[in-house]
Design a protein around this motif. Structure first.
Motif, mmCIF file in Angstrom:
data_model
loop_
_atom_site.group_PDB
_atom_site.id
_atom_site.type_symbol
_atom_site.label_atom_id
_atom_site.label_comp_id
_atom_site.label_asym_id
_atom_site.label_seq_id
_atom_site.Cartn_x
_atom_site.Cartn_y
_atom_site.Cartn_z
ATOM 1 N N LEU A 1 0.849 -1.189 0.000
ATOM 2 C CA LEU A 1 0.000 0.000 0.000
ATOM 3 C C LEU A 1 0.887 1.242 0.000
ATOM 4 N N LYS A 2 0.367 2.331 -0.521
ATOM 5 C CA LYS A 2 1.142 3.566 -0.575
ATOM 6 C C LYS A 2 1.412 4.075 0.838
ATOM 7 N N LYS A 3 2.522 4.778 0.981
ATOM 8 C CA LYS A 3 2.950 5.212 2.308
ATOM 9 C C LYS A 3 2.111 6.343 2.864
ATOM 10 N N GLU A 4 1.371 7.058 2.009
ATOM 11 C CA GLU A 4 0.577 8.172 2.528
ATOM 12 C C GLU A 4 -0.696 7.715 3.231
ATOM 13 N N PHE A 5 -1.063 6.431 3.086
ATOM 14 C CA PHE A 5 -2.235 5.910 3.773
ATOM 15 C C PHE A 5 -1.906 5.631 5.230
ATOM 16 N N SER A 6 -2.906 5.771 6.082
ATOM 17 C CA SER A 6 -2.757 5.428 7.490
ATOM 18 C C SER A 6 -3.063 3.944 7.644
ATOM 19 N N TYR A 7 -2.027 3.175 7.885
ATOM 20 C CA TYR A 7 -2.171 1.723 7.983
ATOM 21 C C TYR A 7 -3.050 1.340 9.169
ATOM 22 N N ASN A 8 -2.943 2.089 10.256
ATOM 23 C CA ASN A 8 -3.726 1.752 11.446
ATOM 24 C C ASN A 8 -5.217 1.976 11.218
ATOM 25 N N LYS A 9 -5.591 2.994 10.469
ATOM 26 C CA LYS A 9 -7.009 3.229 10.184
ATOM 27 C C LYS A 9 -7.559 2.161 9.246
ATOM 28 N N ILE A 10 -6.766 1.775 8.243
ATOM 29 C CA ILE A 10 -7.186 0.707 7.330
ATOM 30 C C ILE A 10 -7.350 -0.598 8.106
ATOM 31 N N LEU A 11 -6.397 -0.879 8.989
ATOM 32 C CA LEU A 11 -6.461 -2.095 9.804
ATOM 33 C C LEU A 11 -7.696 -2.090 10.698
ATOM 34 N N LYS A 12 -7.995 -0.947 11.289
ATOM 35 C CA LYS A 12 -9.158 -0.851 12.164
ATOM 36 C C LYS A 12 -10.435 -1.164 11.390
ATOM 37 N N ASP A 13 -10.569 -0.624 10.166
ATOM 38 C CA ASP A 13 -11.748 -0.889 9.350
ATOM 39 C C ASP A 13 -11.813 -2.349 8.906
ATOM 40 N N LEU A 14 -10.665 -2.925 8.555
ATOM 41 C CA LEU A 14 -10.634 -4.336 8.152
ATOM 42 C C LEU A 14 -11.049 -5.242 9.311
ATOM 43 N N LYS A 15 -10.540 -4.966 10.503
ATOM 44 C CA LYS A 15 -10.871 -5.782 11.667
ATOM 45 C C LYS A 15 -12.357 -5.693 11.998
ATOM 46 N N LYS A 16 -12.901 -4.487 11.892
ATOM 47 C CA LYS A 16 -14.315 -4.295 12.214
ATOM 48 C C LYS A 16 -15.204 -4.965 11.164
ATOM 49 N N GLU A 17 -14.808 -4.888 9.896
ATOM 50 C CA GLU A 17 -15.610 -5.435 8.801
ATOM 51 C C GLU A 17 -15.640 -6.961 8.832
ATOM 52 N N PHE A 18 -14.507 -7.604 9.100
ATOM 53 C CA PHE A 18 -14.413 -9.061 8.970
ATOM 54 C C PHE A 18 -14.416 -9.788 10.315
ATOM 55 N N CYS A 19 -14.577 -9.068 11.410
ATOM 56 C CA CYS A 19 -14.623 -9.670 12.746
ATOM 57 C C CYS A 19 -13.412 -10.575 13.001
ATOM 58 N N CYS A 20 -12.229 -10.029 12.767
ATOM 59 C CA CYS A 20 -11.005 -10.771 13.017
ATOM 60 C C CYS A 20 -9.998 -9.818 13.660
ATOM 61 N N ASN A 21 -8.928 -10.372 14.175
ATOM 62 C CA ASN A 21 -7.888 -9.569 14.775
ATOM 63 C C ASN A 21 -6.774 -9.343 13.758
ATOM 64 N N GLY A 22 -5.926 -8.356 14.009
ATOM 65 C CA GLY A 22 -4.835 -8.074 13.092
ATOM 66 C C GLY A 22 -3.856 -7.101 13.695
ATOM 67 N N THR A 23 -2.768 -6.869 12.952
ATOM 68 C CA THR A 23 -1.728 -5.967 13.408
ATOM 69 C C THR A 23 -0.976 -5.403 12.201
ATOM 70 N N VAL A 24 -0.238 -4.330 12.453
ATOM 71 C CA VAL A 24 0.641 -3.754 11.434
ATOM 72 C C VAL A 24 2.069 -4.074 11.853
ATOM 73 N N VAL A 25 2.817 -4.737 10.954
ATOM 74 C CA VAL A 25 4.173 -5.177 11.248
ATOM 75 C C VAL A 25 5.142 -4.374 10.379
ATOM 76 N N GLN A 26 6.239 -3.917 10.975
ATOM 77 C CA GLN A 26 7.271 -3.206 10.231
ATOM 78 C C GLN A 26 8.323 -4.211 9.783
ATOM 79 N N ASP A 27 8.484 -4.362 8.465
ATOM 80 C CA ASP A 27 9.461 -5.287 7.900
ATOM 81 C C ASP A 27 10.594 -4.468 7.294
#
Length: 113
Positions: free
Chosen positions: A50-76
């Motif tokens: 994903l492009k760097k200008e997106f907020s990964y934490n906000k996208i993750l929050k929406d994904l978790k809420k939409e699919f009822c699953c847990n998740g995290t953002v990992v720095q590689d």
């Protein structure tokens, strides 16, 4: 000799197109959605590219809420930030990113079995 127009062939660079893509002019940046098998039936879905200008934490929050699953953002160190979701959420994540307008359909690659 004036009747003959001598044309000296120019050097052909077979990698000119590949170098032009690397320069950013018309480069296709793909978003890769993969699945990683854990132990037993457990699996992990990763979203990278994903492009760097997106907020990964906000996208993750929406994904978790939409699919009822847990998740995290990992720095590689090589890949940058990667979103990890529990379970096989490849198709769900791809359709969510397209419908939210984050990524176009032709820029998503879904990997896995």
């Amino acid at each position: 000799m004036s009747d003959l127009d001598v044309q000296v062939p120019t050097a052909y660079d077979p990698f000119a197109e590949a170098n032009a893509e690397d320069s950013g002019a018309g480069a296709k940046e793909y978003v890769h959605v993969r699945i990683q098998q854990r132990n037993g039936r457990k699996s992990l879905t990763t979203v990278q590219g994903l492009k760097k200008e997106f907020s990964y934490n906000k996208i993750l929050k929406d994904l978790k809420k939409e699919f009822c699953c847990n998740g995290t953002v990992v720095q590689d160190p090589e890949l940058g930030q990667v979103i990890q979701l529990q379970g096989d959420q490849r198709k769900n994540a791809a359709t969510f990113l397209i419908q939210a307008g984050i990524v176009k359909k032709e820029h998503i690659k879904i990997h896995g079995f």
